[in-house]
Design a protein around this motif. Structure first.
Motif, PDB file in Angstrom:
ATOM      1  N   ASP A 103       0.842  -1.186   0.000  1.00 35.90           N
ATOM      2  CA  ASP A 103       0.000   0.000   0.000  1.00 35.90           C
ATOM      3  C   ASP A 103       0.878   1.237   0.000  1.00 35.90           C
ATOM      4  N   LEU A 104       0.913   1.929  -1.128  1.00 36.02           N
ATOM      5  CA  LEU A 104       1.671   3.169  -1.253  1.00 36.02           C
ATOM      6  C   LEU A 104       0.737   4.340  -1.567  1.00 36.02           C
ATOM      7  N   SER A 105      -0.482   4.251  -1.091  1.00 42.69           N
ATOM      8  CA  SER A 105      -1.473   5.284  -1.353  1.00 42.69           C
ATOM      9  C   SER A 105      -1.062   6.621  -0.747  1.00 42.69           C
ATOM     10  N   ASP A 106      -1.461   7.689  -1.419  1.00 43.79           N
ATOM     11  CA  ASP A 106      -1.287   9.061  -0.913  1.00 43.79           C
ATOM     12  C   ASP A 106       0.158   9.403  -0.581  1.00 43.79           C
ATOM     13  N   ASN A 107       1.054   9.023  -1.466  1.00 42.32           N
ATOM     14  CA  ASN A 107       2.469   9.336  -1.272  1.00 42.32           C
ATOM     15  C   ASN A 107       3.005  10.337  -2.295  1.00 42.32           C
ATOM     16  N   LYS A 108       2.135  10.812  -3.166  1.00 44.14           N
ATOM     17  CA  LYS A 108       2.537  11.793  -4.173  1.00 44.14           C
ATOM     18  C   LYS A 108       3.797  11.355  -4.923  1.00 44.14           C
ATOM     19  N   LEU A 109       3.779  10.114  -5.379  1.00 44.67           N
ATOM     20  CA  LEU A 109       4.945   9.553  -6.057  1.00 44.67           C
ATOM     21  C   LEU A 109       5.255  10.254  -7.377  1.00 44.67           C
ATOM     22  N   GLY A 110       4.212  10.712  -8.068  1.00 47.87           N
ATOM     23  CA  GLY A 110       4.415  11.423  -9.318  1.00 47.87           C
ATOM     24  C   GLY A 110       5.052  10.584 -10.415  1.00 47.87           C
ATOM     25  N   VAL A 111       5.533  11.272 -11.448  1.00 39.95           N
ATOM     26  CA  VAL A 111       6.091  10.590 -12.620  1.00 39.95           C
ATOM     27  C   VAL A 111       7.342   9.784 -12.267  1.00 39.95           C
ATOM     28  N   GLU A 112       8.240  10.370 -11.497  1.00 43.87           N
ATOM     29  CA  GLU A 112       9.484   9.666 -11.147  1.00 43.87           C
ATOM     30  C   GLU A 112       9.202   8.425 -10.310  1.00 43.87           C
ATOM     31  N   SER A 136       7.440   1.097 -11.614  1.00 41.98           N
ATOM     32  CA  SER A 136       7.148   0.266 -12.779  1.00 41.98           C
ATOM     33  C   SER A 136       8.331  -0.618 -13.136  1.00 41.98           C
ATOM     34  N   ALA A 137       9.544  -0.082 -12.990  1.00 41.95           N
ATOM     35  CA  ALA A 137      10.748  -0.872 -13.255  1.00 41.95           C
ATOM     36  C   ALA A 137      10.820  -2.057 -12.302  1.00 41.95           C
ATOM     37  N   MET A 138      10.434  -1.806 -11.050  1.00 47.43           N
ATOM     38  CA  MET A 138      10.424  -2.882 -10.067  1.00 47.43           C
ATOM     39  C   MET A 138       9.368  -3.930 -10.417  1.00 47.43           C
ATOM     40  N   LEU A 139       8.194  -3.474 -10.877  1.00 46.57           N
ATOM     41  CA  LEU A 139       7.110  -4.403 -11.215  1.00 46.57           C
ATOM     42  C   LEU A 139       7.477  -5.313 -12.384  1.00 46.57           C
ATOM     43  N   LEU A 140       8.323  -4.829 -13.255  1.00 48.24           N
ATOM     44  CA  LEU A 140       8.751  -5.653 -14.395  1.00 48.24           C
ATOM     45  C   LEU A 140       9.534  -6.870 -13.935  1.00 48.24           C
ATOM     46  N   GLU A 141      10.126  -6.765 -12.734  1.00 45.55           N
ATOM     47  CA  GLU A 141      10.897  -7.875 -12.188  1.00 45.55           C
ATOM     48  C   GLU A 141      10.121  -8.650 -11.126  1.00 45.55           C
ATOM     49  N   ALA A 144       3.004   9.590 -16.396  1.00 44.65           N
ATOM     50  CA  ALA A 144       3.218   8.452 -15.492  1.00 44.65           C
ATOM     51  C   ALA A 144       2.552   7.194 -16.039  1.00 44.65           C
ATOM     52  N   ALA A 145       1.434   7.383 -16.741  1.00 43.07           N
ATOM     53  CA  ALA A 145       0.696   6.247 -17.295  1.00 43.07           C
ATOM     54  C   ALA A 145       1.547   5.442 -18.274  1.00 43.07           C
ATOM     55  N   GLU A 146       2.455   6.114 -18.967  1.00 42.27           N
ATOM     56  CA  GLU A 146       3.313   5.414 -19.928  1.00 42.27           C
ATOM     57  C   GLU A 146       4.172   4.367 -19.231  1.00 42.27           C
ATOM     58  N   TYR A 147       4.718   4.723 -18.081  1.00 40.98           N
ATOM     59  CA  TYR A 147       5.550   3.784 -17.322  1.00 40.98           C
ATOM     60  C   TYR A 147       4.704   2.678 -16.708  1.00 40.98           C
ATOM     61  N   LEU A 148       3.558   3.064 -16.145  1.00 40.53           N
ATOM     62  CA  LEU A 148       2.682   2.085 -15.505  1.00 40.53           C
ATOM     63  C   LEU A 148       2.127   1.092 -16.525  1.00 40.53           C
ATOM     64  N   ALA A 149       1.826   1.579 -17.728  1.00 40.90           N
ATOM     65  CA  ALA A 149       1.271   0.709 -18.768  1.00 40.90           C
ATOM     66  C   ALA A 149       2.252  -0.390 -19.158  1.00 40.90           C
TER      67      ALA A 149
END
Length: 260
Positions: free
Chosen positions: A3-12, A18-23, A41-46
Motif C-alpha cells: 500500500d503506497l497510497s497518498d504518497n505523491k509519487l508522481g512521474v518519477e 514500474s521498473a520494479m514491477l517488471l521484475e 506516469a501512465a506510460e511507465y505504468l502501462a
C-alpha cells in the motif's frame, strides 16, 4: 500486498515502481491511489501492467490520469493476463480516453472487477462500455456511477447487458439517465434470460408508472435479483412469496418507494 497510497509519487515514482514491477514475482495486491500520476506516469505504468502477470488487484484511483492515459492504459489492460480487480475511479477520463479504456476491457479475458466511477465517461464512454459488455465474458462487477451518462449512454450499456451472461453486479447511480434510461436497462435484462445480474444499482429518480411496472416485472422474472435506487441499502429482494406478489397493490404514479 503493498500500500503506497497518498504518497505523491508522481512521474518519477511511477517510473521507479514500474521498473520494479517488471521484475516482480511476488506482489499480488498493489494500492497506488492518490499519487498524482498523470498521463506521463501512465506510460511507465502501462509497460508494467502489460508485462506483469502476478499482480491481481490494482488500485489507481484518485490520480490525475486524462484521456491520453486512457488510451495508454486501455491498450495495457487489453494485453494484461493477471489482473482480476482494477480500481481507477476519481480520475479525468472523458469521452475519448474513456472509450479507449473500455475498448481494453472488451479485449481482456481475466478482469473480474472494474471500478471507473467518478470519471467523465459520458455517452461515448458508455457506448464503448456497451460494446465491451457484448464481447467480454469474464467481468463480474462494474461500477460506472457518477460518469455523466445520460439516456443515450444508458441505452448503449443496456445493449451490452442484453447479450452479456457473466456480469453479476452493476452500479449506475448518480448518472442523469432518467426513467427512460433505467427502463432501457431493465428491458435489456428482461430480454436476456441468461443474464448473470444479481445486484443492480440505479439512480435515485422519481419512479413513473412505466418504470414501476418494469421493476415489478423484472422482480418476478428474476427472483433473486437485488434492485436498489441511489445506493439505497434498503434492498428489494425479489424472493417474495407468490401470495405477496398477488396481493401487492399495483404501483401507479410517481411513487418514490416503487423499487426502494
Amino acid at each position: 500486498a503493498i500500500d503506497l497510497s497518498d504518497n505523491k509519487l508522481g512521474v518519477e515514482g511511477a517510473k521507479a515502481f514500474s521498473a520494479m514491477l517488471l521484475e516482480n514475482t511476488t506482489i499480488v495486491s498493489l494500492q497506488l491511489s492518490g499519487n498524482e500520476f498523470d498521463d506521463h506516469a501512465a506510460e511507465y505504468l502501462a509497460a508494467a501492467i502489460t508485462a506483469n502477470s502476478k499482480v491481481e488487484i490494482l488500485d489507481l484511483s484518485y490520480n490525475m490520469f486524462g484521456d491520453k492515459a486512457g488510451e495508454i492504459l486501455g491498450m495495457a489492460i487489453a494485453e494484461n493476463t493477471g489482473l482480476k480487480e482494477l480500481k481507477i475511479s476519481w480520475n479525468h477520463f472523458h469521452s475519448q480516453g474513456a472509450a479507449a479504456l473500455a475498448k481494453g476491457l472488451g479485449a481482456n479475458v481475466f478482469l473480474k472487477v472494474l471500478d471507473v466511477s467518478y470519471n467523465g465517461f459520458g455517452n461515448n464512454g458508455a457506448a464503448a462500455l456497451g460494446e465491451a459488455l457484448k464481447a467480454n465474458n469474464v467481468l463480474e462487477e462494474l461500477n460506472v456511477s457518477n460518469n455523466r451518462i445520460s439516456v443515450e449512454g444508458a441505452l448503449h450499456i443496456a445493449a451490452g447487458l442484453k447479450e452479456n451472461k457473466t456480469l453479476k453486479r452493476l452500479n449506475m447511480t448518480r448518472n442523469p439517465m432518467q426513467s427512460e434510461g433505467c427502463c432501457g436497462v431493465l428491458k435489456a435484462l428482461q430480454a436476456n434470460s441468461g443474464t448473470g445480474i444479481e445486484i443492480l444499482d440505479l439512480p435515485d429518480i422519481p419512479v413513473n408508472k412505466e418504470l414501476a411496472e418494469l421493476c415489478d416485472a423484472v422482480k418476478i422474472l428474476f427472483p433473486n435479483l437485488l434492485l436498489r435506487r441511489g445506493g439505497n441499502m434498503k434492498l428489494q429482494r425479489k424472493s417474495q412469496s407468490k401470495v405477496e406478489l398477488q396481493t401487492r397493490p399495483k404501483v401507479v404514479g410517481n411513487s418514490q418507494n416503487a423499487v426502494a
